[in-house]
Motif scaffolding. Sequence first.
Motif, PDB file in Angstrom:
ATOM      1  N   SER A  28      35.638  27.170  92.986  1.00 14.07           N
ATOM      2  CA  SER A  28      35.913  27.648  91.624  1.00 14.07           C
ATOM      3  C   SER A  28      36.908  26.739  90.896  1.00 14.07           C
ATOM      4  CB  SER A  28      36.444  29.074  91.681  1.00 14.07           C
ATOM      5  OG  SER A  28      37.609  29.109  92.490  1.00 14.07           O
ATOM      6  N   HIS A  29      37.856  26.138  91.640  1.00  9.21           N
ATOM      7  CA  HIS A  29      38.865  25.274  91.020  1.00  9.21           C
ATOM      8  C   HIS A  29      38.220  24.047  90.386  1.00  9.21           C
ATOM      9  CE1 HIS A  29      42.032  27.639  92.864  1.00  9.21           C
ATOM     10  NE2 HIS A  29      41.430  27.517  94.026  1.00  9.21           N
ATOM     11  N   LEU A  30      37.244  23.483  91.074  1.00  8.91           N
ATOM     12  CA  LEU A  30      36.599  22.252  90.597  1.00  8.91           C
ATOM     13  C   LEU A  30      35.318  22.555  89.820  1.00  8.91           C
ATOM     14  CD1 LEU A  30      36.903  20.148  93.890  1.00  8.91           C
ATOM     15  CD2 LEU A  30      38.391  20.039  91.913  1.00  8.91           C
ATOM     16  N   ARG A  31      35.000  23.820  89.726  1.00  6.03           N
ATOM     17  CA  ARG A  31      33.746  24.293  89.112  1.00  6.03           C
ATOM     18  C   ARG A  31      32.520  23.623  89.727  1.00  6.03           C
ATOM     19  NH1 ARG A  31      34.704  24.259  82.779  1.00  6.03           N
ATOM     20  NH2 ARG A  31      36.561  23.057  83.265  1.00  6.03           N
ATOM     21  N   LYS A  41      49.881  16.936  94.012  1.00  9.96           N
ATOM     22  CA  LYS A  41      49.725  17.967  92.965  1.00  9.96           C
ATOM     23  C   LYS A  41      49.770  17.257  91.615  1.00  9.96           C
ATOM     24  CE  LYS A  41      51.951  22.231  91.394  1.00  9.96           C
ATOM     25  NZ  LYS A  41      53.101  23.120  91.555  1.00  9.96           N
ATOM     26  N   GLN A  42      48.873  17.614  90.729  1.00 10.16           N
ATOM     27  CA  GLN A  42      48.901  17.019  89.385  1.00 10.16           C
ATOM     28  C   GLN A  42      48.523  18.068  88.349  1.00 10.16           C
ATOM     29  OE1 GLN A  42      46.242  13.681  88.731  1.00 10.16           O
ATOM     30  NE2 GLN A  42      47.283  13.075  86.843  1.00 10.16           N
ATOM     31  N   THR A  43      49.354  18.171  87.322  1.00 12.45           N
ATOM     32  CA  THR A  43      49.076  19.109  86.223  1.00 12.45           C
ATOM     33  C   THR A  43      48.745  18.297  84.975  1.00 12.45           C
ATOM     34  OG1 THR A  43      50.609  20.678  87.217  1.00 12.45           O
ATOM     35  CG2 THR A  43      50.003  21.068  84.915  1.00 12.45           C
ATOM     36  N   LYS A  44      47.657  18.690  84.315  1.00  8.83           N
ATOM     37  CA  LYS A  44      47.249  17.970  83.104  1.00  8.83           C
ATOM     38  C   LYS A  44      46.834  18.942  82.013  1.00  8.83           C
ATOM     39  CE  LYS A  44      45.644  13.609  82.604  1.00  8.83           C
ATOM     40  NZ  LYS A  44      44.598  12.584  82.581  1.00  8.83           N
ATOM     41  N   LEU A  45      47.026  18.495  80.785  1.00 11.92           N
ATOM     42  CA  LEU A  45      46.610  19.293  79.639  1.00 11.92           C
ATOM     43  C   LEU A  45      45.153  18.934  79.347  1.00 11.92           C
ATOM     44  CD1 LEU A  45      48.371  21.228  77.877  1.00 11.92           C
ATOM     45  CD2 LEU A  45      48.485  19.400  76.188  1.00 11.92           C
ATOM     46  N   VAL A  46      44.268  19.890  79.578  1.00 10.73           N
ATOM     47  CA  VAL A  46      42.845  19.606  79.321  1.00 10.73           C
ATOM     48  C   VAL A  46      42.320  20.531  78.227  1.00 10.73           C
ATOM     49  CG1 VAL A  46      42.290  18.650  81.588  1.00 10.73           C
ATOM     50  CG2 VAL A  46      42.154  21.122  81.221  1.00 10.73           C
ATOM     51  N   SER A  47      41.349  20.035  77.463  1.00  8.97           N
ATOM     52  CA  SER A  47      40.789  20.850  76.376  1.00  8.97           C
ATOM     53  C   SER A  47      39.529  21.558  76.865  1.00  8.97           C
ATOM     54  CB  SER A  47      40.491  19.967  75.162  1.00  8.97           C
ATOM     55  OG  SER A  47      39.641  18.926  75.538  1.00  8.97           O
ATOM     56  N   LEU A 103      40.381  24.804  73.144  1.00  4.41           N
ATOM     57  CA  LEU A 103      41.725  25.247  73.558  1.00  4.41           C
ATOM     58  C   LEU A 103      42.343  24.213  74.488  1.00  4.41           C
ATOM     59  CD1 LEU A 103      41.265  29.017  74.517  1.00  4.41           C
ATOM     60  CD2 LEU A 103      42.741  28.131  72.700  1.00  4.41           C
ATOM     61  N   LYS A 104      43.660  24.009  74.343  1.00  2.79           N
ATOM     62  CA  LYS A 104      44.360  23.098  75.263  1.00  2.79           C
ATOM     63  C   LYS A 104      45.007  23.953  76.360  1.00  2.79           C
ATOM     64  CE  LYS A 104      44.246  18.989  72.991  1.00  2.79           C
ATOM     65  NZ  LYS A 104      43.808  17.722  73.566  1.00  2.79           N
ATOM     66  N   VAL A 105      44.631  23.722  77.589  1.00  2.00           N
ATOM     67  CA  VAL A 105      45.229  24.486  78.697  1.00  2.00           C
ATOM     68  C   VAL A 105      45.760  23.534  79.779  1.00  2.00           C
ATOM     69  CG1 VAL A 105      43.951  26.664  78.444  1.00  2.00           C
ATOM     70  CG2 VAL A 105      42.970  24.794  79.787  1.00  2.00           C
ATOM     71  N   HIS A 106      46.779  24.037  80.501  1.00  2.00           N
ATOM     72  CA  HIS A 106      47.315  23.256  81.621  1.00  2.00           C
ATOM     73  C   HIS A 106      46.451  23.512  82.855  1.00  2.00           C
ATOM     74  CE1 HIS A 106      51.016  21.483  80.058  1.00  2.00           C
ATOM     75  NE2 HIS A 106      51.146  22.571  79.304  1.00  2.00           N
ATOM     76  N   ALA A 107      45.858  22.459  83.382  1.00  2.00           N
ATOM     77  CA  ALA A 107      45.065  22.580  84.616  1.00  2.00           C
ATOM     78  C   ALA A 107      45.801  21.852  85.734  1.00  2.00           C
ATOM     79  CB  ALA A 107      43.692  21.973  84.418  1.00  2.00           C
ATOM     80  N   THR A 108      45.815  22.470  86.898  1.00  2.00           N
ATOM     81  CA  THR A 108      46.530  21.875  88.041  1.00  2.00           C
ATOM     82  C   THR A 108      45.563  21.593  89.185  1.00  2.00           C
ATOM     83  OG1 THR A 108      48.476  23.143  87.396  1.00  2.00           O
ATOM     84  CG2 THR A 108      48.498  22.179  89.602  1.00  2.00           C
ATOM     85  N   ALA A 109      45.705  20.399  89.764  1.00  2.00           N
ATOM     86  CA  ALA A 109      44.942  20.058  90.975  1.00  2.00           C
ATOM     87  C   ALA A 109      45.913  20.099  92.148  1.00  2.00           C
ATOM     88  CB  ALA A 109      44.342  18.670  90.852  1.00  2.00           C
ATOM     89  N   GLN A 110      45.596  20.872  93.171  1.00  2.00           N
ATOM     90  CA  GLN A 110      46.466  20.958  94.358  1.00  2.00           C
ATOM     91  C   GLN A 110      45.642  20.710  95.608  1.00  2.00           C
ATOM     92  OE1 GLN A 110      49.741  23.771  94.703  1.00  2.00           O
ATOM     93  NE2 GLN A 110      49.127  24.657  92.761  1.00  2.00           N
ATOM     94  N   TRP A 111      46.306  20.183  96.626  1.00  2.00           N
ATOM     95  CA  TRP A 111      45.588  19.801  97.846  1.00  2.00           C
ATOM     96  C   TRP A 111      44.957  20.999  98.548  1.00  2.00           C
ATOM     97  CZ3 TRP A 111      47.164  21.622 102.664  1.00  2.00           C
ATOM     98  CH2 TRP A 111      48.422  22.228 102.696  1.00  2.00           C
ATOM     99  N   ASN A 136      38.219  11.450  87.058  1.00  2.00           N
ATOM    100  CA  ASN A 136      38.464  10.883  85.722  1.00  2.00           C
ATOM    101  C   ASN A 136      39.573  11.654  85.007  1.00  2.00           C
ATOM    102  OD1 ASN A 136      36.768  13.069  85.734  1.00  2.00           O
ATOM    103  ND2 ASN A 136      35.485  12.383  84.033  1.00  2.00           N
ATOM    104  N   VAL A 137      39.769  12.923  85.383  1.00  2.00           N
ATOM    105  CA  VAL A 137      40.843  13.743  84.801  1.00  2.00           C
ATOM    106  C   VAL A 137      42.107  13.643  85.655  1.00  2.00           C
ATOM    107  CG1 VAL A 137      41.485  16.061  84.024  1.00  2.00           C
ATOM    108  CG2 VAL A 137      39.101  15.323  83.867  1.00  2.00           C
ATOM    109  N   PHE A 138      41.936  13.897  86.970  1.00  2.00           N
ATOM    110  CA  PHE A 138      43.097  13.914  87.875  1.00  2.00           C
ATOM    111  C   PHE A 138      43.186  12.601  88.662  1.00  2.00           C
ATOM    112  CE2 PHE A 138      41.940  18.372  87.183  1.00  2.00           C
ATOM    113  CZ  PHE A 138      43.142  18.862  86.707  1.00  2.00           C
ATOM    114  N   GLY A 139      43.393  11.516  87.934  1.00  2.00           N
ATOM    115  CA  GLY A 139      43.418  10.181  88.540  1.00  2.00           C
ATOM    116  C   GLY A 139      44.514  10.012  89.576  1.00  2.00           C
ATOM    117  N   LYS A 140      45.739  10.435  89.226  1.00  2.00           N
ATOM    118  CA  LYS A 140      46.870  10.274  90.147  1.00  2.00           C
ATOM    119  C   LYS A 140      46.632  11.071  91.433  1.00  2.00           C
ATOM    120  CE  LYS A 140      51.489  11.812  90.777  1.00  2.00           C
ATOM    121  NZ  LYS A 140      51.013  13.080  91.344  1.00  2.00           N
ATOM    122  N   PHE A 141      46.132  12.285  91.262  1.00  2.00           N
ATOM    123  CA  PHE A 141      45.851  13.149  92.411  1.00  2.00           C
ATOM    124  C   PHE A 141      44.861  12.465  93.362  1.00  2.00           C
ATOM    125  CE2 PHE A 141      43.373  16.437  94.560  1.00  2.00           C
ATOM    126  CZ  PHE A 141      44.362  17.265  95.052  1.00  2.00           C
TER     127      PHE A 141
END
Lengths: 195, 195
Positions: A151-154, B61-67, B77-85, B160-165
């Motif tokens: 669900s996180h990555l859809r 862990k990386q948090t990004k503002l995604v639309s 809408l602009k929302v904060h999305a987080t990628a975690q291991w 492409n969104v969570f490059g650093k992660f």
Amino acid sequence: MEDGHSKGSIINGMEGVESKESRDIMMVPKPASSTATCDLLLRVLALILTLVATIVLGVDKQTKLVSVQIVDTLPPLKVHATAQWHYLSAFVYFVVANAIACAYAAMSILLSKVKGLGTMISIVDALMVALLFSCNGATTAVGVIGYQGNSHLRWNKVCNVFGKFCNQVAVSIVLSLLGSIVFLLLLVLKLHRRT
Amino acid sequence: MEDGHSKGSIINGMEGVESKESRDIMMVPKPASSTATCDLLLRVLALILTLVATIVLGVDKQTKLVSVQIVDTLPPLKVHATAQWHYLSAFVYFVVANAIACAYAAMSILLSKVKGLGTMISIVDALMVALLFSCNGATTAVGVIGYQGNSHLRWNKVCNVFGKFCNQVAVSIVLSLLGSIVFLLLLVLKLHRRT
């Protein structure tokens, strides 16, 4: 040893008796031959398991009629969707790795009869353990996402649609896992034998 | 061998000379001690590599503002999305497996000094090769889908969104792969040494 040696010197004239004793000792089956049989059986088992795992995933294909909603105002379209093993790089790696392990298992059965290749064969056994476990890990990781989705990555699950395809992948993983455990066992036996 | 034996019998009276020779031979450093040092260094290297791999992925862990477009008629809408291991089971498996291998590497450094545990340590080394290669395979398989996506399964790429992660995951995989190669090398050295 010391006693045996002195005895040998004393009964120097009784060569006939001594050589009969030696023959009797030679007749006792060596433990080496039983481990060689065990080694051979394990290699045949590894060959069969990796061969069947390669075939089961290599022929895996499922076509299903799925409904796709393209425009909201129109009824959904029914299209034929196909799941094939080579759509995922992890599955391609799995088939190639199992085919390599299978070919090597066949080759090692022939080479194990050649003297002096024991260490080389064990080293390649260790490489096969690494190869097979990495392909099992890769296929299982993709399989888990296929079954559960994420669900996180859809990433949607696909096994609710392509059930038969996924079951065949699962069978293939179990077979390959058993095959890699057999290679691990060959390695453990080799290490244990040389204590 | 035959010559040496006869010489030994002939110079039976020259015991002093012979024992000095034996002492000289004893002074030559045994290959066993250099292999023990090599073994120790490899274990320290395995410890460091798996430890760093565990930490690099464990803190990823990386948090990004995604639309996100919810309704077509409204602006996104602009929302904060987080990628975690720990969002992916393959990554959890990776961290746990590397932590186990790291703890074992530390333990094996201490245990390698205990006599009679050599075979047991080598067998656990083989298990570590299997464990680490399977977790590398799992993480790489998921990482490849994250980088490239999969059009057949409609799993979109996320790197492409969570490059650093994703880069941190890649670094972690390389470190763990090196760690597992070190364990494989320990096993190969053990098999080679006992030829």
